[in-house]
Write a protein that holds these residues in place. Sequence first.
Motif, PDB file in Angstrom:
ATOM      1  N   ALA A 189      43.704  40.482  36.199  1.00 57.76           N
ATOM      2  CA  ALA A 189      42.296  40.437  36.603  1.00 57.76           C
ATOM      3  C   ALA A 189      42.129  40.994  38.015  1.00 57.76           C
ATOM      4  O   ALA A 189      41.167  41.719  38.293  1.00 57.76           O
ATOM      5  CB  ALA A 189      41.776  39.001  36.529  1.00 57.76           C
ATOM      6  N   ALA A 190      43.080  40.673  38.901  1.00 58.95           N
ATOM      7  CA  ALA A 190      43.024  41.203  40.266  1.00 58.95           C
ATOM      8  C   ALA A 190      43.183  42.715  40.270  1.00 58.95           C
ATOM      9  O   ALA A 190      42.529  43.426  41.056  1.00 58.95           O
ATOM     10  CB  ALA A 190      44.112  40.549  41.117  1.00 58.95           C
ATOM     11  N   ARG A 191      44.031  43.253  39.404  1.00 65.08           N
ATOM     12  CA  ARG A 191      44.174  44.709  39.274  1.00 65.08           C
ATOM     13  C   ARG A 191      42.842  45.331  38.875  1.00 65.08           C
ATOM     14  O   ARG A 191      42.427  46.359  39.418  1.00 65.08           O
ATOM     15  CB  ARG A 191      45.237  45.049  38.230  1.00 65.08           C
ATOM     16  CG  ARG A 191      46.653  44.687  38.618  1.00 65.08           C
ATOM     17  CD  ARG A 191      47.592  44.816  37.422  1.00 65.08           C
ATOM     18  NE  ARG A 191      47.686  46.208  36.975  1.00 65.08           N
ATOM     19  CZ  ARG A 191      47.671  46.584  35.700  1.00 65.08           C
ATOM     20  NH1 ARG A 191      47.532  45.675  34.742  1.00 65.08           N
ATOM     21  NH2 ARG A 191      47.770  47.841  35.378  1.00 65.08           N
ATOM     22  N   GLY A 192      42.194  44.710  37.893  1.00 61.17           N
ATOM     23  CA  GLY A 192      40.908  45.230  37.446  1.00 61.17           C
ATOM     24  C   GLY A 192      39.851  45.167  38.520  1.00 61.17           C
ATOM     25  O   GLY A 192      39.031  46.086  38.650  1.00 61.17           O
ATOM     26  N   LEU A 193      39.865  44.095  39.321  1.00 61.09           N
ATOM     27  CA  LEU A 193      38.895  43.958  40.403  1.00 61.09           C
ATOM     28  C   LEU A 193      39.125  45.026  41.475  1.00 61.09           C
ATOM     29  O   LEU A 193      38.169  45.624  41.976  1.00 61.09           O
ATOM     30  CB  LEU A 193      38.996  42.562  41.024  1.00 61.09           C
ATOM     31  CG  LEU A 193      38.010  42.258  42.159  1.00 61.09           C
ATOM     32  CD1 LEU A 193      36.570  42.388  41.683  1.00 61.09           C
ATOM     33  CD2 LEU A 193      38.257  40.859  42.715  1.00 61.09           C
ATOM     34  N   MET A 212      45.538  48.011  44.439  1.00 66.41           N
ATOM     35  CA  MET A 212      45.821  48.056  43.004  1.00 66.41           C
ATOM     36  C   MET A 212      47.271  48.466  42.747  1.00 66.41           C
ATOM     37  O   MET A 212      47.941  47.925  41.863  1.00 66.41           O
ATOM     38  CB  MET A 212      44.875  49.040  42.315  1.00 66.41           C
ATOM     39  CG  MET A 212      45.024  49.079  40.800  1.00 66.41           C
ATOM     40  SD  MET A 212      44.202  50.513  40.068  1.00 66.41           S
ATOM     41  CE  MET A 212      45.307  51.843  40.596  1.00 66.41           C
ATOM     42  N   ILE A 213      47.782  49.413  43.537  1.00 63.45           N
ATOM     43  CA  ILE A 213      49.170  49.861  43.363  1.00 63.45           C
ATOM     44  C   ILE A 213      50.141  48.721  43.645  1.00 63.45           C
ATOM     45  O   ILE A 213      51.127  48.524  42.921  1.00 63.45           O
ATOM     46  CB  ILE A 213      49.455  51.068  44.274  1.00 63.45           C
ATOM     47  CG1 ILE A 213      48.661  52.289  43.796  1.00 63.45           C
ATOM     48  CG2 ILE A 213      50.955  51.385  44.299  1.00 63.45           C
ATOM     49  CD1 ILE A 213      48.748  53.479  44.723  1.00 63.45           C
ATOM     50  N   ILE A 214      49.859  47.953  44.707  1.00 62.31           N
ATOM     51  CA  ILE A 214      50.711  46.810  45.026  1.00 62.31           C
ATOM     52  C   ILE A 214      50.693  45.800  43.873  1.00 62.31           C
ATOM     53  O   ILE A 214      51.731  45.270  43.458  1.00 62.31           O
ATOM     54  CB  ILE A 214      50.255  46.133  46.330  1.00 62.31           C
ATOM     55  CG1 ILE A 214      50.380  47.107  47.507  1.00 62.31           C
ATOM     56  CG2 ILE A 214      51.067  44.868  46.585  1.00 62.31           C
ATOM     57  CD1 ILE A 214      51.768  47.608  47.757  1.00 62.31           C
ATOM     58  N   LEU A 230      52.063  50.572  53.993  1.00 61.63           N
ATOM     59  CA  LEU A 230      51.741  49.493  54.925  1.00 61.63           C
ATOM     60  C   LEU A 230      51.604  48.161  54.198  1.00 61.63           C
ATOM     61  O   LEU A 230      52.140  47.133  54.620  1.00 61.63           O
ATOM     62  CB  LEU A 230      50.444  49.827  55.667  1.00 61.63           C
ATOM     63  CG  LEU A 230      50.038  48.926  56.832  1.00 61.63           C
ATOM     64  CD1 LEU A 230      51.069  48.992  57.946  1.00 61.63           C
ATOM     65  CD2 LEU A 230      48.658  49.322  57.350  1.00 61.63           C
ATOM     66  N   PHE A 231      50.889  48.171  53.061  1.00 58.87           N
ATOM     67  CA  PHE A 231      50.709  46.948  52.278  1.00 58.87           C
ATOM     68  C   PHE A 231      52.034  46.453  51.689  1.00 58.87           C
ATOM     69  O   PHE A 231      52.235  45.241  51.515  1.00 58.87           O
ATOM     70  CB  PHE A 231      49.697  47.182  51.156  1.00 58.87           C
ATOM     71  CG  PHE A 231      48.285  47.379  51.643  1.00 58.87           C
ATOM     72  CD1 PHE A 231      47.936  47.083  52.950  1.00 58.87           C
ATOM     73  CD2 PHE A 231      47.298  47.870  50.796  1.00 58.87           C
ATOM     74  CE1 PHE A 231      46.642  47.265  53.410  1.00 58.87           C
ATOM     75  CE2 PHE A 231      45.992  48.051  51.242  1.00 58.87           C
ATOM     76  CZ  PHE A 231      45.670  47.749  52.559  1.00 58.87           C
TER      77      PHE A 231
END
Length: 291
Positions: free
Chosen positions: A64-68, A155-157, A102-103
Motif C-alpha cells: 500500500a505504501a508503494r502504491g501511495l 517507491m524504489i526503497i 541518499l534514502f
Amino acid sequence: MTLALVAFTGFPLGDVLVKTMAGDWPVPAVAAFRFSIAAIALALLLWLKEGRSGFRINRPWLHAARGLALTVGTITFFSAIYVMPLADAVAISFINPMLTALFSDWFLKEKMRPATWIATIVAFGGVLIMLRPNIAAFGWVAVLPLIAAVAMSSMIILNRMVSTQRSIFAAQFYIAFWASVFLTIAAVIGHWTIDVMYVPGLPDWSVVIKCGIIAITATCCHFLLYMATMRTTAAVIAPLVYIQLIIATIFSVTVFGDAIDRVALIGGALILLSGVFLWRSERRATTVLEA
C-alpha cells in the motif's frame, strides 16, 4: 543492454501522450484511469501465471505504501508535464538516482560512498539551476518534478523492501492496484474540492485510447527492465536511463515547440554528468570488490 535501451526509450513516449491530454481531463482522473487499466491487465496475467496463490501477500502495508508513493509521484509529474516543457520536467526528475542513494543510506543503512555524496551535491546544483528560470515563468509549480523525484525514490526503497516477497507479476500488480485505488480517491476528492480537478464527464475516446496505450507501454517497459536486470548488472544498465532525457528533449522541441533555455541546459548537463560520474564510480567499486 538492448532490452534496457528499448525500455528507457519507451517511457518518454508515454510522457508525450500525457502532455497531449492537458486540458482534456484532469490529472488525477487520467492517472487513475491509466493505472486501473494496468491493474486489471496485470490481475489477469497474474491469475494465468500463478493462480489464486499469486494474490497472497505478506506485509500488505508495504505494498500500500508503494502504491501511495507512486500516486504522489504520478500526480506531481503528470501535473508538471501538463504545464512545463517536457524536457525540463524530465531533467529535474533525474535527481531520482541520487535521492535513492541518499534514502538507501538513511532507511536501509547502506552507507553512501564519497562519490555518491559528490554526485548528489552536483545533481542538486543542476536542479537548482534548472528551477530558477522555471520558477520565474511558472511559479512554485515548477517544484512539482522535484516532489515527483522524491516520491519515486521512496517507491524504489519500498520496492527493495518487498523485492524478495513475491514474483515480478505480483509486484507489478499490487503497486498498480494500490495506485489505482489512491488515485481514484484523489480524483473524487479533487472533483468536489478543486476547480482544476473537476471531471466534466466521461473521457473522450482519444483520452481512453491514450490511457490504454500508456498503460500497455509503461507495463511492457517495466517488464523489459526486469528482464534486462536478469541478464546483466545494474551498473551496466544504469547509464542507459539518461536516454530518456535525450528523447524527452527531442519531443519537447519537435512536438511541442518548446524553446531550449541555455541556463536550463547547463542544469540538465550537471544532472547528466553527475549520473555518469556516479555510474562510473559504482562500476569501479564493483570491479575492485570482484577482484
